[in-house]
Design a protein around this motif. Structure first.
Motif, PDB file in Angstrom:
ATOM      1  N   GLU A  47       0.980  -1.350  -0.045  1.00 22.04           N
ATOM      2  CA  GLU A  47       0.006  -0.084   0.145  1.00 22.04           C
ATOM      3  C   GLU A  47       0.568   1.400  -0.340  1.00 22.04           C
ATOM      4  OE1 GLU A  47      -3.272  -0.157  -0.429  1.00 22.04           O
ATOM      5  OE2 GLU A  47      -3.694  -2.087  -0.245  1.00 22.04           O
ATOM      6  N   LEU A  95     -11.998   4.901   6.975  1.00 29.99           N
ATOM      7  CA  LEU A  95     -12.553   4.006   5.923  1.00 29.99           C
ATOM      8  C   LEU A  95     -13.688   4.589   5.034  1.00 29.99           C
ATOM      9  CD1 LEU A  95     -12.510   0.962   5.014  1.00 29.99           C
ATOM     10  CD2 LEU A  95     -14.280   0.542   6.680  1.00 29.99           C
ATOM     11  N   PRO A  98     -18.290   2.219   1.438  1.00 31.83           N
ATOM     12  CA  PRO A  98     -18.433   0.893   0.497  1.00 31.83           C
ATOM     13  C   PRO A  98     -18.367   1.204  -0.804  1.00 31.83           C
ATOM     14  CG  PRO A  98     -20.193   0.439   2.079  1.00 31.83           C
ATOM     15  CD  PRO A  98     -19.658   2.145   2.222  1.00 31.83           C
ATOM     16  N   ASP A  99     -19.045   2.086  -1.557  1.00 33.96           N
ATOM     17  CA  ASP A  99     -19.121   2.077  -2.886  1.00 33.96           C
ATOM     18  C   ASP A  99     -18.108   3.262  -3.513  1.00 33.96           C
ATOM     19  OD1 ASP A  99     -20.307   4.528  -1.948  1.00 33.96           O
ATOM     20  OD2 ASP A  99     -22.170   4.183  -3.276  1.00 33.96           O
ATOM     21  N   GLN A 100     -17.216   3.385  -2.668  1.00 28.72           N
ATOM     22  CA  GLN A 100     -15.930   4.442  -3.134  1.00 28.72           C
ATOM     23  C   GLN A 100     -14.941   3.470  -3.419  1.00 28.72           C
ATOM     24  OE1 GLN A 100     -14.841   8.016  -0.843  1.00 28.72           O
ATOM     25  NE2 GLN A 100     -12.904   7.504  -1.202  1.00 28.72           N
ATOM     26  N   VAL A 101     -14.251   3.743  -5.012  1.00 27.39           N
ATOM     27  CA  VAL A 101     -13.490   2.783  -5.323  1.00 27.39           C
ATOM     28  C   VAL A 101     -12.383   2.854  -4.616  1.00 27.39           C
ATOM     29  CG1 VAL A 101     -12.286   2.389  -7.561  1.00 27.39           C
ATOM     30  CG2 VAL A 101     -14.526   2.673  -7.556  1.00 27.39           C
ATOM     31  N   ARG A 104      -8.533   3.470   0.368  1.00 23.61           N
ATOM     32  CA  ARG A 104      -8.619   2.393   1.337  1.00 23.61           C
ATOM     33  C   ARG A 104      -7.044   2.187   1.719  1.00 23.61           C
ATOM     34  NH1 ARG A 104     -12.757   1.086  -1.572  1.00 23.61           N
ATOM     35  NH2 ARG A 104     -14.788   0.997  -0.428  1.00 23.61           N
ATOM     36  N   GLY A 105      -6.112   2.776   1.189  1.00 19.98           N
ATOM     37  CA  GLY A 105      -4.693   2.449   1.142  1.00 19.98           C
ATOM     38  C   GLY A 105      -4.095   2.625   2.720  1.00 19.98           C
ATOM     39  N   PHE A 107      -6.017   3.168   5.274  1.00 18.38           N
ATOM     40  CA  PHE A 107      -6.774   2.672   6.279  1.00 18.38           C
ATOM     41  C   PHE A 107      -6.016   1.285   6.604  1.00 18.38           C
ATOM     42  CE2 PHE A 107      -9.856  -0.834   7.044  1.00 18.38           C
ATOM     43  CZ  PHE A 107     -10.330  -0.528   8.181  1.00 18.38           C
ATOM     44  N   LEU A 108      -5.693   0.614   5.374  1.00 16.76           N
ATOM     45  CA  LEU A 108      -4.755  -0.780   5.611  1.00 16.76           C
ATOM     46  C   LEU A 108      -3.673  -0.481   6.248  1.00 16.76           C
ATOM     47  CD1 LEU A 108      -6.221  -2.089   2.112  1.00 16.76           C
ATOM     48  CD2 LEU A 108      -7.008  -3.038   4.514  1.00 16.76           C
TER      49      LEU A 108
ATOM     50  N   SER B  58      -5.516  -2.869  -1.762  1.00 22.28           N
ATOM     51  CA  SER B  58      -6.594  -1.763  -2.113  1.00 22.28           C
ATOM     52  C   SER B  58      -6.973  -1.667  -3.491  1.00 22.28           C
ATOM     53  CB  SER B  58      -6.295  -0.460  -1.202  1.00 22.28           C
ATOM     54  OG  SER B  58      -5.229   0.051  -1.778  1.00 22.28           O
ATOM     55  N   VAL B  65     -14.632  -3.063  -6.082  1.00 26.78           N
ATOM     56  CA  VAL B  65     -15.968  -2.150  -5.868  1.00 26.78           C
ATOM     57  C   VAL B  65     -16.480  -1.720  -7.141  1.00 26.78           C
ATOM     58  CG1 VAL B  65     -16.572   0.086  -4.883  1.00 26.78           C
ATOM     59  CG2 VAL B  65     -14.952  -1.575  -3.501  1.00 26.78           C
ATOM     60  N   TRP B  68     -18.815  -4.305  -8.521  1.00 29.82           N
ATOM     61  CA  TRP B  68     -19.952  -4.293  -7.849  1.00 29.82           C
ATOM     62  C   TRP B  68     -20.855  -3.140  -8.133  1.00 29.82           C
ATOM     63  CZ3 TRP B  68     -20.766  -1.096  -3.174  1.00 29.82           C
ATOM     64  CH2 TRP B  68     -21.916  -1.305  -2.519  1.00 29.82           C
ATOM     65  N   ARG B  69     -20.439  -2.187  -8.497  1.00 26.68           N
ATOM     66  CA  ARG B  69     -21.089  -0.840  -8.880  1.00 26.68           C
ATOM     67  C   ARG B  69     -21.579  -0.968 -10.038  1.00 26.68           C
ATOM     68  NH1 ARG B  69     -17.899   4.636  -7.025  1.00 26.68           N
ATOM     69  NH2 ARG B  69     -18.717   4.899  -9.192  1.00 26.68           N
ATOM     70  N   MET B  95     -16.317  -4.621   3.647  1.00 25.96           N
ATOM     71  CA  MET B  95     -17.057  -4.892   2.338  1.00 25.96           C
ATOM     72  C   MET B  95     -17.886  -6.266   2.326  1.00 25.96           C
ATOM     73  SD  MET B  95     -16.340  -2.290   0.490  1.00 25.96           S
ATOM     74  CE  MET B  95     -17.254  -2.839  -0.745  1.00 25.96           C
TER      75      MET B  95
END
Lengths: 134, 116
Positions: A47, A95, A98-101, A104-105, A107-108, B58, B65, B68-69, B95
């Protein structure tokens, strides 16, 4: 466990990330770091390097990245350095929905590592990460 | 040219099988690019088969994602063949609450099995 260290310098291409990540994972495994710790370190390293290439260097090849992995009985330490576009401040690592592409880097990274810091000094941007081996 | 995934029709199902052990930015970008060029006609169910995937970052998650979208309002979706490392990533990013995940690959052809 003895202390061990491995340093990598490589071009800012996404295809190089896998080789560095696998080498870091192998260093952990060769020094008896358990699978859960090694997997967390590998993911955080990937990441941080992806961020350096995609944001620091805007996805451009031809720039240098440096990764240092040091481990001993108590922890695995990883630093990722680049000389691209620095960040004004360390990302919070929240975070996203959920529908954001993307997004998340960090966060991880924070989820995988016990200590995380970012600094930008004299044109060098460095992410330091540490995972305790407990 | 690297082949990152295999796409097959079976009845009214479309299966996209990721062939790489590492679902990272390279594979994710290829999947997103393919999604942008593919019409969603001729199938009712779409399966993303991750049976070969041992590591995901990620970027791979972002591609899922996007998948899915793209299909969530028009198709039945299944993320199949999810291995422990991938499942852990889906869980810690929460998720797993929104994606229909199956450990099995075969079951995904006959219906979505949500594993909790």
């Amino acid at each position: 466990m003895k202390a061990a260290q491995q340093n990598f310098r490589f071009d800012s291409r996404l295809c190089n990330v896998t080789d560095v990540a696998k080498a870091a994972r192998r260093l952990c495994e060769e020094n008896a770091v358990c699978d859960a710790h090694a997997a967390a370190v590998e993911l955080a390293l990937v990441e941080a390097v992806n961020n350096a290439i995609e944001h620091g260097y805007q996805g451009e090849p031809g720039h240098e990245l440096a990764v240092e992995v040091f481990l001993n009985d108590s922890a695995v330490h990883v630093t990722v350095s680049e000389q691209g576009i620095g960040m004004a401040r360390e990302p919070s690592g929240e975070l996203p929905p959920p529908d954001q592409v993307n997004g998340r880097g960090w966060f991880l990274i924070r989820r995988c590592m016990d200590e995380v810091s970012y600094k930008s000094e004299r044109g060098i941007n460095t992410v330091y990460m540490c995972r305790y081996l407990r | 040219m690297a082949i990152y995934f295999d796409v097959r029709f079976r009845g009214t199902s479309l299966r996209i099988e990721v062939l790489e052990a590492r679902f990272d930015a390279r594979v994710g970008d290829a999947l997103v690019n393919w999604l942008s060029m593919t019409p969603d006609i001729g199938f009712d169910r779409v399966i993303l088969d991750l049976d070969a995937v041992e590591f995901m970052d990620s970027s791979g998650l972002g591609a899922i994602v996007s998948f899915w979208r793209r299909f969530r309002d028009s198709k039945e979706i299944c993320i199949a063949g999810v291995k422990p490392a991938v499942r852990d990533l889906l869980c810690i990013t929460r998720m797993d609450y929104v994606l229909p995940i199956s450990v099995s690959t075969q079951a995904s052809y006959t219906g979505v099995q949500r594993q909790t």
